[in-house]
Write an enzyme that holds these catalytic residues in place. Sequence first.
Site, PDB file in Angstrom:
ATOM      1  N   ARG A  43       0.805  -1.227   0.000  1.00 13.81           N
ATOM      2  CA  ARG A  43       0.000   0.000   0.000  1.00 13.81           C
ATOM      3  C   ARG A  43       0.839   1.281   0.000  1.00 13.81           C
ATOM      4  O   ARG A  43       0.412   2.294  -0.514  1.00 13.81           O
ATOM      5  CB  ARG A  43      -0.954  -0.006   1.196  1.00 13.81           C
ATOM      6  CG  ARG A  43      -2.162  -0.900   0.921  1.00 13.81           C
ATOM      7  CD  ARG A  43      -3.137  -0.827   2.043  1.00 13.81           C
ATOM      8  NE  ARG A  43      -2.451  -1.090   3.312  1.00 13.81           N
ATOM      9  CZ  ARG A  43      -3.031  -1.041   4.497  1.00 13.81           C
ATOM     10  NH1 ARG A  43      -4.293  -0.731   4.595  1.00 13.81           N
ATOM     11  NH2 ARG A  43      -2.345  -1.302   5.590  1.00 13.81           N
ATOM     12  N   LYS A 147       5.323 -18.906   6.113  1.00  8.01           N
ATOM     13  CA  LYS A 147       4.693 -19.420   7.305  1.00  8.01           C
ATOM     14  C   LYS A 147       4.128 -18.268   8.135  1.00  8.01           C
ATOM     15  O   LYS A 147       4.599 -17.150   7.965  1.00  8.01           O
ATOM     16  CB  LYS A 147       5.679 -20.265   8.101  1.00  8.01           C
ATOM     17  CG  LYS A 147       6.771 -19.463   8.809  1.00  8.01           C
ATOM     18  CD  LYS A 147       7.404 -20.223   9.933  1.00  8.01           C
ATOM     19  CE  LYS A 147       6.695 -19.991  11.223  1.00  8.01           C
ATOM     20  NZ  LYS A 147       7.481 -19.373  12.290  1.00  8.01           N
ATOM     21  N   HIS A 177      11.760 -21.971   6.208  1.00  6.76           N
ATOM     22  CA  HIS A 177      13.129 -21.547   5.854  1.00  6.76           C
ATOM     23  C   HIS A 177      14.186 -22.507   6.400  1.00  6.76           C
ATOM     24  O   HIS A 177      15.314 -22.523   5.919  1.00  6.76           O
ATOM     25  CB  HIS A 177      13.390 -20.100   6.281  1.00  6.76           C
ATOM     26  CG  HIS A 177      13.639 -19.923   7.741  1.00  6.76           C
ATOM     27  ND1 HIS A 177      12.630 -19.855   8.671  1.00  6.76           N
ATOM     28  CD2 HIS A 177      14.789 -19.809   8.450  1.00  6.76           C
ATOM     29  CE1 HIS A 177      13.157 -19.697   9.873  1.00  6.76           C
ATOM     30  NE2 HIS A 177      14.464 -19.659   9.770  1.00  6.76           N
ATOM     31  N   LYS A 181      18.365 -24.255   4.834  1.00  4.74           N
ATOM     32  CA  LYS A 181      19.672 -24.211   5.506  1.00  4.74           C
ATOM     33  C   LYS A 181      20.540 -25.349   4.964  1.00  4.74           C
ATOM     34  O   LYS A 181      20.062 -26.473   4.826  1.00  4.74           O
ATOM     35  CB  LYS A 181      19.494 -24.355   7.028  1.00  4.74           C
ATOM     36  CG  LYS A 181      18.760 -23.169   7.668  1.00  4.74           C
ATOM     37  CD  LYS A 181      18.670 -23.345   9.177  1.00  4.74           C
ATOM     38  CE  LYS A 181      17.747 -22.340   9.821  1.00  4.74           C
ATOM     39  NZ  LYS A 181      18.280 -20.988   9.972  1.00  4.74           N
ATOM     40  N   GLU A 215      17.143 -20.631  21.470  1.00  5.67           N
ATOM     41  CA  GLU A 215      17.490 -19.271  21.057  1.00  5.67           C
ATOM     42  C   GLU A 215      17.753 -18.431  22.285  1.00  5.67           C
ATOM     43  O   GLU A 215      17.047 -18.544  23.282  1.00  5.67           O
ATOM     44  CB  GLU A 215      16.332 -18.648  20.270  1.00  5.67           C
ATOM     45  CG  GLU A 215      16.117 -19.297  18.934  1.00  5.67           C
ATOM     46  CD  GLU A 215      14.895 -18.731  18.244  1.00  5.67           C
ATOM     47  OE1 GLU A 215      15.078 -17.931  17.321  1.00  5.67           O
ATOM     48  OE2 GLU A 215      13.776 -19.068  18.655  1.00  5.67           O
ATOM     49  N   ASP A 234       4.944 -21.826  16.694  1.00  4.65           N
ATOM     50  CA  ASP A 234       6.040 -21.057  16.105  1.00  4.65           C
ATOM     51  C   ASP A 234       7.198 -21.946  15.645  1.00  4.65           C
ATOM     52  O   ASP A 234       7.793 -21.691  14.604  1.00  4.65           O
ATOM     53  CB  ASP A 234       6.543 -20.037  17.141  1.00  4.65           C
ATOM     54  CG  ASP A 234       7.544 -19.068  16.554  1.00  4.65           C
ATOM     55  OD1 ASP A 234       7.255 -18.533  15.475  1.00  4.65           O
ATOM     56  OD2 ASP A 234       8.601 -18.849  17.169  1.00  4.65           O
ATOM     57  N   HIS A 239       9.515 -26.119  11.903  1.00  4.32           N
ATOM     58  CA  HIS A 239      10.957 -26.382  11.869  1.00  4.32           C
ATOM     59  C   HIS A 239      11.345 -27.703  12.558  1.00  4.32           C
ATOM     60  O   HIS A 239      12.101 -28.494  12.015  1.00  4.32           O
ATOM     61  CB  HIS A 239      11.715 -25.227  12.519  1.00  4.32           C
ATOM     62  CG  HIS A 239      11.303 -23.872  12.027  1.00  4.32           C
ATOM     63  ND1 HIS A 239      10.968 -23.630  10.718  1.00  4.32           N
ATOM     64  CD2 HIS A 239      11.170 -22.679  12.656  1.00  4.32           C
ATOM     65  CE1 HIS A 239      10.651 -22.342  10.571  1.00  4.32           C
ATOM     66  NE2 HIS A 239      10.754 -21.755  11.734  1.00  4.32           N
ATOM     67  N   LYS A 329      12.873 -19.864  23.887  1.00  6.18           N
ATOM     68  CA  LYS A 329      13.456 -18.523  23.772  1.00  6.18           C
ATOM     69  C   LYS A 329      14.144 -18.216  25.093  1.00  6.18           C
ATOM     70  O   LYS A 329      13.849 -18.844  26.117  1.00  6.18           O
ATOM     71  CB  LYS A 329      12.349 -17.488  23.565  1.00  6.18           C
ATOM     72  CG  LYS A 329      11.442 -17.776  22.378  1.00  6.18           C
ATOM     73  CD  LYS A 329      11.954 -17.127  21.125  1.00  6.18           C
ATOM     74  CE  LYS A 329      10.985 -17.292  19.975  1.00  6.18           C
ATOM     75  NZ  LYS A 329      11.652 -17.413  18.687  1.00  6.18           N
TER      76      LYS A 329
HETATM   77  C1  BG6 Z   1      10.899 -18.335  12.858  1.00  2.00           C
HETATM   78  C2  BG6 Z   1      10.196 -18.121  14.160  1.00  2.00           C
HETATM   79  O1  BG6 Z   1      10.128 -19.145  11.997  1.00  2.00           O
HETATM   80  O2  BG6 Z   1      12.136 -18.978  13.098  1.00  2.00           O
HETATM   81  C3  BG6 Z   1      11.053 -17.327  15.117  1.00  2.00           C
HETATM   82  O3  BG6 Z   1       8.980 -17.431  13.937  1.00  2.00           O
HETATM   83  C4  BG6 Z   1      12.408 -17.949  15.261  1.00  2.00           C
HETATM   84  O4  BG6 Z   1      10.431 -17.207  16.386  1.00  2.00           O
HETATM   85  C5  BG6 Z   1      13.018 -18.230  13.909  1.00  2.00           C
HETATM   86  O5  BG6 Z   1      13.227 -17.058  16.000  1.00  2.00           O
HETATM   87  C6  BG6 Z   1      14.290 -19.032  14.042  1.00  2.00           C
HETATM   88  O6  BG6 Z   1      14.931 -19.078  12.798  1.00  2.00           O
HETATM   89  P1  BG6 Z   1      16.505 -19.233  12.728  1.00  2.00           P
HETATM   90  O7  BG6 Z   1      16.787 -19.391  11.275  1.00  2.00           O
HETATM   91  O8  BG6 Z   1      17.092 -18.002  13.339  1.00  2.00           O
HETATM   92  O9  BG6 Z   1      16.815 -20.445  13.529  1.00  2.00           O
END
Ligand code: BG6
Length: 483
Positions: A43, A147, A177, A181, A215, A234, A239, A329
Site C-alpha cells: 500500500r 509461514k 526456511h 539451511k 534461542e 512457532d 521447523h 526462547k
Molecule cells: C521463525 C520463528 O520461523 O524462526 C522465530 O517465527 C524464530 O520465532 C526463527 O526465531 C528461528 O529461525 P533461525 O533461522 O534463526 O533459527
Amino acid sequence: MPHTIVIFGASGDLTSRKLVPALYELHRKGRLPEGVRIVGFSRTPFTHERWRANLAESTAEHLGQPLDESSWESFAQSLFYQPGDIEQAGDFVTLGETLDKIEAGSETTRIYYLSTAPRFYESAIARLGAAGLAHPSCERCRVVIEKPFGTDQATARRLNEKVHEVFREPQVYRIDHYLGKETVSNVLVLRFANTIFEPVWNRNYVEHVQITAAEEMTIGHRAGYYDSAGALRDMFQNHLLQLLTLTAMETPARFEADAVRDEKVKVLRAIRPMAAKDVAALTLRGQYRGYRDEPGVAPDSQAATFGVVRLSIDNWRWQGVPFYLRSGKAMSCRTTQVVIQFRQPPHMMFDAGPQNARDANRLVLQIQPAEGIQLHFQTKVPDAGMKLRLTELDFNFRRAFAGEMPEAYQRLLLDVLQGDASLFARADEVELAWGIVDPIQQGWESGLPELAQYDPGGWGPSTSSEWMRNRRHQWFDTCPVLH
Ligand code: BG6
C-alpha cells in the site's frame, strides 16, 4: 525463460531483511538466472526509484557490508514497484497491466510471493484468480506462501482448499526456511550419500533422538504474533517436525519433490497421535521470567516460550525410540542440533563409567550456528594403562569449505525459480504436521502440564532436566564452540 517475482508485502520486514538481500546476493554471485524482474506490491505509495533507494540502504544494512556498486546498479534495474491494496480487486487489474508492460510480451513465468500478514493470504490468492493473473491450468504461474500456514489443522486445510481453487499443488511453494539451511539439506546427504550410517540408523542401535532449537533472544517486539502462537505453533509444527522427518525418513528413490515429500509424509503418518490424557506426561511447557513484561504481552499470558514434546514413531525402524523435541526462547545460547544417542555397549570390559559410555556413543548434527557434525567416542589414553577418554571427530563446514554459508532464502528462491519444490512443504505434509501439534496445543490450552517459569539464560525450566532423568536420559546441554 524470464521470470517475474511479484512480492506482496513489499514494504514489509521480510522483503527488506531476507528476500531482497538474498536475490541481490544471487545476482552478485552470478547465480540469478537471466531475465529475473522483481515487482513489489504494497500500500505504501513508493515510486520505483524510492523503493530501489530504500532497498539499497536496507540491503547493505542486512548484509552487514557496503554493496558492490556496479552489482547493485545492475540488480536495481530489475526492481519495480506497483502500489496497491490486497483488498481492492481493481488494484490487481492495475498490477496485471503493469506486469504486461514490464514483460513486454515475452513468455514469462510469474512467481507470486505472499510475504504479507497471513490474514491476507486467502484474499490475495482469490484476487489473483479473479483478475486472471493465475489459474490452475496456468503453466507459468507459481505461488510462494510464507509461514505460518494456518494456525491449526482446520485452518490449514481451509487455506489449502482456497489455494487449490487458483493453483495446482505443483505450483505451490510453502516456505519453511529451515529447509533452505545447508546443514538441514546435509542431513539427507549424510544419511543417503554414505553407507556407513544407515546400518546403525534404527531402533537396534539408536537409543533416543534429541532435536533442540534453542534461542538466546527473547520475543522482543513480536508479541502481536507470538503471544497467540506460542512455541508449539512457532517452532514445532514447522521447523522441528521438518528436522524430525529428515532424520527419520526412509531413502527416497530419487531426489525429486514428490519422492522426498512422500517419505516425509510417511513419517508424519507414523507418529503416534498424542492422546489428551498423555499430554501432561509427554510434554513440558515453560515461560521465561519477564515474558509478561514484554511490550504487548497480556499480564496473565499463558503462552509457552519453551516446550518439550516426546514423540513416538510407530514403524519398524523407530519403534520404541523416543524422539524428544525441544525449543525455547531466552535460553543459554543459540543452538539448533540433532543428537542421535546410540545405545551403550552391551558389555563393557573397560572401566569407563556409565556416563562416559553414554557420552561416547553420540552423533551431533549441528544445524547452527556452528554448522557441522561431531561424533563422540572413547579412545585410549596413551601410556596410561587402559584409561579411556572421551574424544570427538569434528567436521566443521566453515573450516572445510571456503566462503560464507549462504542464507536459507538464497537456496529457496533459486529453487522456486528453477521449479524445484523438494525443499518446500506439500499440502498433506502441512496438514499432517498440524494434526500432530493440535492435540498438544489443546492440552496446553487446558492448562496441562503446568506452565513452569524459568530464568532467562539457562536451559529452560529446572524441571526439564529432572523430567529427562526420570526417563533415564540426559539433555545434551552444550553450547556450540564457534571457531
Ligand atoms: C521463525 C520463528 O520461523 O524462526 C522465530 O517465527 C524464530 O520465532 C526463527 O526465531 C528461528 O529461525 P533461525 O533461522 O534463526 O533459527
